[in-house]
Design a protein around this motif. Structure first.
Motif, mmCIF file in Angstrom:
data_model
loop_
_atom_site.group_PDB
_atom_site.id
_atom_site.type_symbol
_atom_site.label_atom_id
_atom_site.label_comp_id
_atom_site.label_asym_id
_atom_site.label_seq_id
_atom_site.Cartn_x
_atom_site.Cartn_y
_atom_site.Cartn_z
ATOM 1 N N GLY A 183 0.825 -1.195 0.000
ATOM 2 C CA GLY A 183 0.000 0.000 0.000
ATOM 3 C C GLY A 183 0.862 1.249 0.000
ATOM 4 O O GLY A 183 2.085 1.190 -0.140
ATOM 5 N N ARG A 184 0.222 2.390 0.190
ATOM 6 C CA ARG A 184 0.951 3.657 0.144
ATOM 7 C C ARG A 184 1.977 3.786 1.264
ATOM 8 O O ARG A 184 2.897 4.608 1.181
ATOM 9 C CB ARG A 184 -0.030 4.832 0.193
ATOM 10 N N ASP A 185 1.849 2.958 2.301
ATOM 11 C CA ASP A 185 2.770 3.035 3.436
ATOM 12 C C ASP A 185 3.797 1.908 3.444
ATOM 13 O O ASP A 185 4.392 1.620 4.475
ATOM 14 C CB ASP A 185 1.994 3.040 4.752
ATOM 15 N N ARG A 186 4.027 1.281 2.290
ATOM 16 C CA ARG A 186 4.982 0.175 2.241
ATOM 17 C C ARG A 186 6.337 0.581 2.811
ATOM 18 O O ARG A 186 6.960 -0.163 3.570
ATOM 19 C CB ARG A 186 5.168 -0.302 0.794
ATOM 20 N N SER A 225 10.393 -0.790 -4.900
ATOM 21 C CA SER A 225 9.870 0.481 -5.407
ATOM 22 C C SER A 225 9.448 0.377 -6.864
ATOM 23 O O SER A 225 8.821 1.290 -7.394
ATOM 24 C CB SER A 225 10.921 1.585 -5.252
ATOM 25 N N ARG A 226 9.779 -0.744 -7.518
ATOM 26 C CA ARG A 226 9.386 -0.957 -8.917
ATOM 27 C C ARG A 226 8.043 -1.679 -9.039
ATOM 28 O O ARG A 226 7.525 -1.853 -10.140
ATOM 29 C CB ARG A 226 10.421 -1.807 -9.642
ATOM 30 N N VAL A 227 7.493 -2.138 -7.945
ATOM 31 C CA VAL A 227 6.244 -2.918 -7.987
ATOM 32 C C VAL A 227 5.062 -1.975 -7.860
ATOM 33 O O VAL A 227 4.989 -1.178 -6.918
ATOM 34 C CB VAL A 227 6.211 -3.979 -6.871
ATOM 35 N N SER A 228 4.137 -2.071 -8.777
ATOM 36 C CA SER A 228 2.973 -1.191 -8.782
ATOM 37 C C SER A 228 2.222 -1.284 -7.458
ATOM 38 O O SER A 228 1.958 -2.387 -6.958
ATOM 39 C CB SER A 228 2.044 -1.581 -9.933
ATOM 40 N N TYR A 229 1.887 -0.124 -6.877
ATOM 41 C CA TYR A 229 1.136 -0.107 -5.623
ATOM 42 C C TYR A 229 -0.111 -0.983 -5.730
ATOM 43 O O TYR A 229 -0.827 -0.953 -6.728
ATOM 44 C CB TYR A 229 0.718 1.320 -5.273
#
Length: 269
Positions: free
Chosen positions: A89-92, A175-179
């Protein structure tokens, strides 16, 4: 010695000892180098090892530490075992940094040291949930305290003769994996292999963004390299598919850091 170096050195000498979260990128490399100079044996560079760290980055971090005689160890972090992280999610990044600091805290406690992170001034304006994890744990940010921007980091590194002065940014593979798509060791390995293959084809700056559950690779190269990537499309396609992706696409907008942040407005708040 330049003013930024003096400010950074002075800031580090305010600490009894430091444990530097050291990935080997330009920021953390400068911080680890400066800490070693300022504090000697009271500075320790620590690299977090997990599936999100590319083997080439791990090797480069080791080589830099050896070259400059830095005290350096590696620790394994468990973010890939944390559901909040793998959910992506946005907080990964918050959960990733939490795992990092959970691993570094015992080392710091044994040394009576502060944990130091290589955040620079420019990072403060970006979407970086990891900064919240750092603030919650009292992690220090000497580059920020010394007033260093990303350009300052590279200029100072160049002045000091550090090879990382010209090192392209290399954020973690996750950081390359789509949210919203799960972060798994398999997808991370696929991304790592595809980017390594693209570098072998002559694209030292590139990103492989994974979409559609890790089946689609969206390739980003600098704008002035897009035409060449098109000319080599058969080789690029074979390299990416050979890494395990089902589909391969070339982003005509070119490379830009943080492109996946465009998806953030689509995620639950």
């Amino acid at each position: 010695m330049s003013d930024p170096v003096e400010r950074l050195t002075a800031r580090l000498r305010e600490e009894e000892a430091v444990v530097v979260a050291y990935s080997g990128g330009a920021d953390s490399a400068l911080l680890a180098f400066a800490a070693g100079r300022a504090l000697g044996s009271r500075a320790l560079a620590v690299t977090a090892v997990s599936p999100s760290l590319a083997a080439s980055e791990r090797s480069a971090a080791r080589a830099f530490a050896r070259e400059h005689g830095l005290a350096h160890v590696e620790v394994c972090t468990d973010e890939i075992e944390r559901p909040e992280y793998t959910a992506n999610g946005r907080d990964r990044c918050y959960h990733c940094k939490s795992a990092l600091f959970d691993a570094l805290t015992p080392l710091a406690a044994a040394m009576g040291a502060a944990v130091a992170l290589g955040t620079n001034l420019d990072d403060l304006g970006d979407h970086r949930p990891g900064q919240r994890a750092a603030a919650e744990r009292g992690v220090i940010t000497p580059l920020v305290d010394a007033g260093l921007t990303k350009a300052d980091v590279r200029a100072v590194s160049r002045e000091l003769g550090l090879v990382t002065a010209e090192k392209p940014a290399a954020p973690c593979l996750a950081s390359r994996v789509s949210y919203g798509d799960p972060v798994t060791p398999e997808v991370l390995a696929r991304i790592e292999a595809a980017e390594a293959a693209l570098r072998d084809l002559g694209f030292p700056v590139c990103r492989v963004r994974a979409h559609a559950g890790g089946t689609l690779a969206r390739i980003e190269v600098p704008k002035d390299q897009i035409a060449r990537a098109g000319e080599l499309r058969d080789h690029v396609d074979a390299a990416v598919r050979g890494a395990g992706f089902t589909f391969c696409s070339l982003d005509l907008s070119g490379f830009a850091s943080g492109r996946l942040n465009a998806l953030l407005p689509l995620l639950p708040s």
